[in-house]
Design a protein around this motif. Structure first.
Motif, PDB file in Angstrom:
ATOM      1  N   HIS A 194       7.414  -3.976  -0.250  1.00 30.20           N
ATOM      2  CA  HIS A 194       6.075  -3.451  -0.530  1.00 30.20           C
ATOM      3  C   HIS A 194       5.281  -4.454  -1.361  1.00 30.20           C
ATOM      4  O   HIS A 194       5.772  -4.975  -2.365  1.00 30.20           O
ATOM      5  N   HIS A 196       1.889  -4.719  -3.648  1.00 29.72           N
ATOM      6  CA  HIS A 196       0.927  -3.896  -4.384  1.00 29.72           C
ATOM      7  C   HIS A 196      -0.470  -4.075  -3.798  1.00 29.72           C
ATOM      8  O   HIS A 196      -0.919  -5.186  -3.552  1.00 29.72           O
ATOM      9  N   LYS A 205      -0.518  -5.707 -12.720  1.00 28.62           N
ATOM     10  CA  LYS A 205      -0.648  -4.558 -11.836  1.00 28.62           C
ATOM     11  C   LYS A 205       0.529  -3.617 -12.068  1.00 28.62           C
ATOM     12  O   LYS A 205       1.668  -4.056 -12.195  1.00 28.62           O
ATOM     13  N   GLY A 207       2.887  -0.038 -11.250  1.00 22.32           N
ATOM     14  CA  GLY A 207       3.374   0.842 -10.202  1.00 22.32           C
ATOM     15  C   GLY A 207       4.423   1.770 -10.768  1.00 22.32           C
ATOM     16  O   GLY A 207       4.860   1.633 -11.920  1.00 22.32           O
ATOM     17  N   TYR A 252       3.843  -5.658 -11.929  1.00 22.65           N
ATOM     18  CA  TYR A 252       3.734  -6.801 -11.033  1.00 22.65           C
ATOM     19  C   TYR A 252       2.965  -7.900 -11.768  1.00 22.65           C
ATOM     20  O   TYR A 252       1.770  -7.778 -12.024  1.00 22.65           O
ATOM     21  N   LYS A 257       6.727  -9.356  -4.316  1.00 25.08           N
ATOM     22  CA  LYS A 257       6.735  -8.037  -3.697  1.00 25.08           C
ATOM     23  C   LYS A 257       7.961  -7.254  -4.142  1.00 25.08           C
ATOM     24  O   LYS A 257       8.985  -7.833  -4.537  1.00 25.08           O
ATOM     25  N   ASP A 274       1.069   2.818  -6.412  1.00 24.52           N
ATOM     26  CA  ASP A 274       0.332   1.649  -6.877  1.00 24.52           C
ATOM     27  C   ASP A 274      -0.761   2.160  -7.807  1.00 24.52           C
ATOM     28  O   ASP A 274      -1.495   3.102  -7.475  1.00 24.52           O
ATOM     29  N   ASP A 276      -4.010   0.897 -10.266  1.00 23.32           N
ATOM     30  CA  ASP A 276      -4.906  -0.247 -10.489  1.00 23.32           C
ATOM     31  C   ASP A 276      -5.766   0.005 -11.727  1.00 23.32           C
ATOM     32  O   ASP A 276      -6.235   1.123 -11.937  1.00 23.32           O
TER      33      ASP A 276
END
Length: 276
Positions: A194, A196, A205, A207, A252, A257, A274, A276
Motif C-alpha cells: 500500500h 499512502h 504522513k 496511518g 510514513y 510503501k 490513511d 492526511d
C-alpha cells in the motif's frame, strides 16, 4: 524524496480500553466513555475505533451527536439503524453506513434478529469549517470478493474525485474529513503493498492499521489470524506481527510503501487508514 522506512508503533489488543456490560462487549482503541488514556486520544483525524459486539434484542438507544463523522463497518450479524433524518434500515455483513453529524442528529443502533451484531464504530474529526454543516447519511455495500487480497477503498473525503454524494451508490462512502479507509480480506501467504494516498507536503504522513477479531471475542493475549507488517524495502527482522484485535500507528517518513503479509492459517480481515 527519500526512501525512509515506515515507522510502526504497535497498539496491542490487551492494551485497548475494554468493557463488558453483558449486552455490549466493546474494545476502545482511543479514549472513549469511561476509558481515558491521554496517550491514545486521537491520531490525525481518527478519533474513535470501537470494536463492538451487541447482543440480540439490545443496542444503543436514541442518543445525539454533533460535528463528528461517524461510520459503522459490519463484520457479522445485522445492525438496525434509525435516525432523526428519517433513515431506517438493517445492515448486514459488508455494509457500511456513514453519518455526517454536522449541526446535530439523533440515532439508535441495535442488534437485529436472533444473533449478536459485530461491528466497528469509527469516528473522524471533520475538516476545519465542515463540522457545522447540514447532517447527511450514506450507505454502501461491499461483498467479500471485492475485498479479497486487495485494499478496497470504502471511505474517502467527500471532495475526492469520483466520490459519489448520493445516499446509496457504488464506491467509497463520503466523509467531511481528511481520512481514507480501506478494507481487505487477505488469504494465507498473500502479501499486499500500500502506498499512502496523502500528499504530505513535506510533512510526515500518518496511518493506522487494525486487525479485526474475527475468530471470536477475546480479552486475553491476542490470538487467531496473524499479519506481518513493515516497509516494503525492510528486511524481515524489522517487521512487526499483529494478531486479531491488535493495531498499529503508522508514520510514513518518505516514499516507502507499507507491506502487509498474512502469515497465519486463516483469512485476515484488516482495516487500513490513511490520515492526511
Amino acid at each position: 524524496m527519500s526512501n525512509n522506512p515506515v515507522q510502526i508503533i504497535p497498539r496491542l489488543s490487551t492494551d485497548r480500553g475494554h468493557a463488558d456490560h453483558g449486552w455490549l462487549k466493546t474494545f476502545h482503541t482511543f479514549s472513549f466513555a469511561n476509558y481515558h488514556d491521554p496517550r491514545h486520544s486521537s491520531y490525525g483525524a481518527l478519533r474513535v475505533i470501537n470494536e463492538d459486539r451487541v447482543a440480540s434484542g439490545t443496542g444503543f438507544g436514541t442518543h445525539s451527536h454533533q460535528n463528528f463523522e461517524i461510520f459503522s463497518y459490519v463484520v457479522g450479524g445485522q445492525l438496525e439503524h434509525q435516525d432523526s433524518m428519517g433513515n431506517m434500515e438493517v445492515l448486514s455483513r459488508g455494509a457500511l453506513q456513514s453519518t455526517s453529524a454536522g449541526t446535530g442528529i439523533a440515532h439508535s443502533e441495535k442488534a437485529h434478529g436472533p444473533e449478536e451484531v459485530h461491528f466497528l464504530q469509527i469516528w473522524a474529526s471533520p475538516r476545519p469549517g465542515d463540522g457545522n454543516k447540514k447532517p447527511a447519511y450514506f450507505t454502501r455495500n461491499f461483498c467479500d470478493e471485492e475485498k479479497r487480497n486487495r485494499f478496497l477503498l470504502v471511505v474517502a473525503p467527500d471532495n475526492s474525485p469520483s466520490v459519489s454524494l448520493r445516499r446509496e451508490d457504488k464506491g467509497p462512502a463520503p466523509i467531511r474529513s481528511n481520512l481514507w479507509m480501506y478494507a481487505s480480506l487477505i488469504d494465507p501467504g498473500v502479501s499486499l503493498v500500500h502506498e499512502h494516498v496523502g500528499k504530505g507536503q513535506g510533512q510526515l504522513k500518518k496511518g493506522y492499521i487494525h486487525l479485526i477479531q474475527t475468530s471470536g471475542y477475546n480479552t486475553r493475549k491476542s490470538s487467531g489470524n496473524t499479519v506481518r507488517i513493515g516497509s516494503k524495502s525492510a528486511d524481515g527482522d524489522s517487521k512487526v506481527e499483529l494478531r486479531e484485535g491488535d493495531g498499529a500507528y503508522l508514520i510514513y517518513e518518505g516514499s516507502d510503501k507499507l507491506e502487509v503479509t498474512n502469515v497465519g492459517q486463516g483469512i485476515a480481515e484488516v482495516l487500513l487508514f490513511d490520515l492526511d
